[in-house]
Design an enzyme around this catalytic site. Sequence first.
Site, PDB file in Angstrom:
ATOM      1  N   CYS A 126      -2.338   8.339   3.812  1.00 41.00           N
ATOM      2  CA  CYS A 126      -2.264   7.767   2.467  1.00 41.00           C
ATOM      3  C   CYS A 126      -3.553   7.987   1.694  1.00 41.00           C
ATOM      4  CB  CYS A 126      -1.927   6.282   2.548  1.00 41.00           C
ATOM      5  SG  CYS A 126      -3.107   5.322   3.522  1.00 41.00           S
ATOM      6  N   GLU A 170       0.888  -1.166   0.000  1.00 43.65           N
ATOM      7  CA  GLU A 170       0.000   0.000   0.000  1.00 43.65           C
ATOM      8  C   GLU A 170       0.918   1.204   0.000  1.00 43.65           C
ATOM      9  OE1 GLU A 170      -1.122   3.242   1.417  1.00 43.65           O
ATOM     10  OE2 GLU A 170      -1.691   2.204   3.258  1.00 43.65           O
TER      11      GLU A 170
END
Length: 674
Positions: A297, A258
């Site tokens: 993120c 990720e």
Amino acid sequence: MSLHQISSFAAGTWVAPGEGARTIASAITGAPFASAGNTALDVQAMLDYARNTGGPALRKLTFHDRARMLKALAQELSAHKQALYDLSFETGATQKDHLIDIDGGIGTMFVFASKGRREMPDAQVYLDGDIEQLSRNGTFLGQHICTPLQGVAVHINAFNFPVWGMLEKLAPTLLAGVPAIVKPATNSCYVTELAVRIILDSGILPAGALQLVSGGLGDMLDHLSCQDVVSFTGSANTALKLRQTPAILQNSVRFVAEQDSLNASILGRDAEPGTPEFDLFVKEVSREMTTKAGQKCTAIRRIIAPDSQVDAVISALSERLAKITIGDPRAETTRMGALVSNGQKADVLEKANLIGQEAERVYGNPDAFDLHGPETGAFVPPMLFHCADPDKAQRVHDTEAFGPVSTLMGYRDLDHAVALANRGQGSLVTSLITHDTEVARDVVMGAAAYNGRIYINDRNSMAESTGHGSPLPHMVHGGPGRAGGGEEMGGVRGVKHYMQRTAIQGSPRMLSSIGTKWVTGSPEIQGPAHPFTRKFGELQVGETLHTASRVITLEDIEHFANFTGDTFYAHMDEEAAARNPFFPGRVAHGYLLLSFAAGLFVEPNEGPVLANTGLDGLRFMKPVVAGDSIKVRLTVKQKTPRNDDYGEVRWHVSLTNQDDEPVAEYELLTMNAR
């Protein structure tokens, strides 16, 4: 003031900082705060400890055992939240940020604990999908199963969420039955270390299930095998380097990433100033820019609005950002704290300058802003840029300033908006604020392939929605392309990342034994009494009751029709029914057959069966006409404990006629006293 000594937990022992230790500064003051790292860690011993001690202990447990363990861990962490809050301030996070990181991480563990109990069996094998019939008569069948990998999961986490980042990976890993070695980012590893100490001190986990590296991993990745997993969160450049580790390539080590994500938020054309959607859009963007000082993120990096609304968005967003108080995160009045370090501050300003080559900064000056905290801390203001020509721009679509920085750009039409969003080349999330369902469908069809998640919000869902930047444990967190291609969390999907899917082929008897779930064609067990008189713990999978027969009469059909009001022509009109290609004439109601079936197998007296809670997979295979008879086979298919008082029994029910031809089948669910 002496530095906090942040230890690693390796092969069952706490190891203090040593050779190669690094000094960590407070995000608030910039002063040295802690020391972490030890290049002398025996990484092979850590891997062996996980594989040979932690793994076997976890694999002995069932999914339900591990789920109960996760719940106990979440409760233990909840009892120590204040200590985690107090320490986490040093990362620059505010109390509101703590709720996302610490409470969010604990909540994620609770969700996986619940899903483990509700959606996985009280067994060591997970059945993935339905039985595949591989032969004409059903004596040779196939079943996909998932079993725990026999290695270790190495979790490499980012600095921004030292608790949630660990727990959102750890929960599905432990539920799968795989031990973990956690390596948090050094800048905030002191918070992770405290969380790990709380977990280990509880004594809930078996030895070897969890280890911690505070500092560098050394050459640990060089020792990984096909049974191991690397789960990484961080920059795309770091992910690329790690993926290229020879052992990872040679041994086909699973690598879940990720990484960078240029997430976008699109304002629909219908969401004009004065609408609930316009106000919602401004609120969402402001929140995503400033929560965790933009160090998320999932934060909104690109704001995409209709050309006609660009000025209105700039005005409304600037007004809202001006209300953000920046300073010491421990102060109750602070709305946005510091970046994690002055090094991170320098990186954000450098990236903002790159974006500034293609866009005008319309709000936020890092050289002049109101600061309610030490000037030596890693503070920056929220910065809003406007890119007038996003089609020619490149930096705004490929440069992520990992802080409170976002760029606004206008779009001509919806296709243009989708094209701009997709310029990110793979995102964790794109949000759409619109009340127009056609707009929503078009954006999903155009942008879904470039996104792991699309978040749509409007006046109908805004009161309960969780927000653009909130990955939920129930849903996949990840994204294609630049975002890394990984899929974390996602409920049971996330657990499967740490398991091997295997196709098992054999007889019904073999598959029943492996999956601890009765398969049609397996041997039946004759119980000592009617199964409805036997408690949950007494019933055996495969225990079967065969009932007497009952003849269905025309009077039964007509009485059922008149009593229920279901006078559908197939039951009441012989000529009309005969014209139907599925029926020979008037037929019995399907629900009449179910009712009569229950009358054949139910034991009416008070007993351990507490409630009928559902019926799955109902199929009618052959019509029943007046004069036919039916009989029932009732088999214990699967047992699932629910609590100390009762468990769920899944029964396979099959109805056959006087010629032993299948008439109907389904699965009945009951709750039975334990």
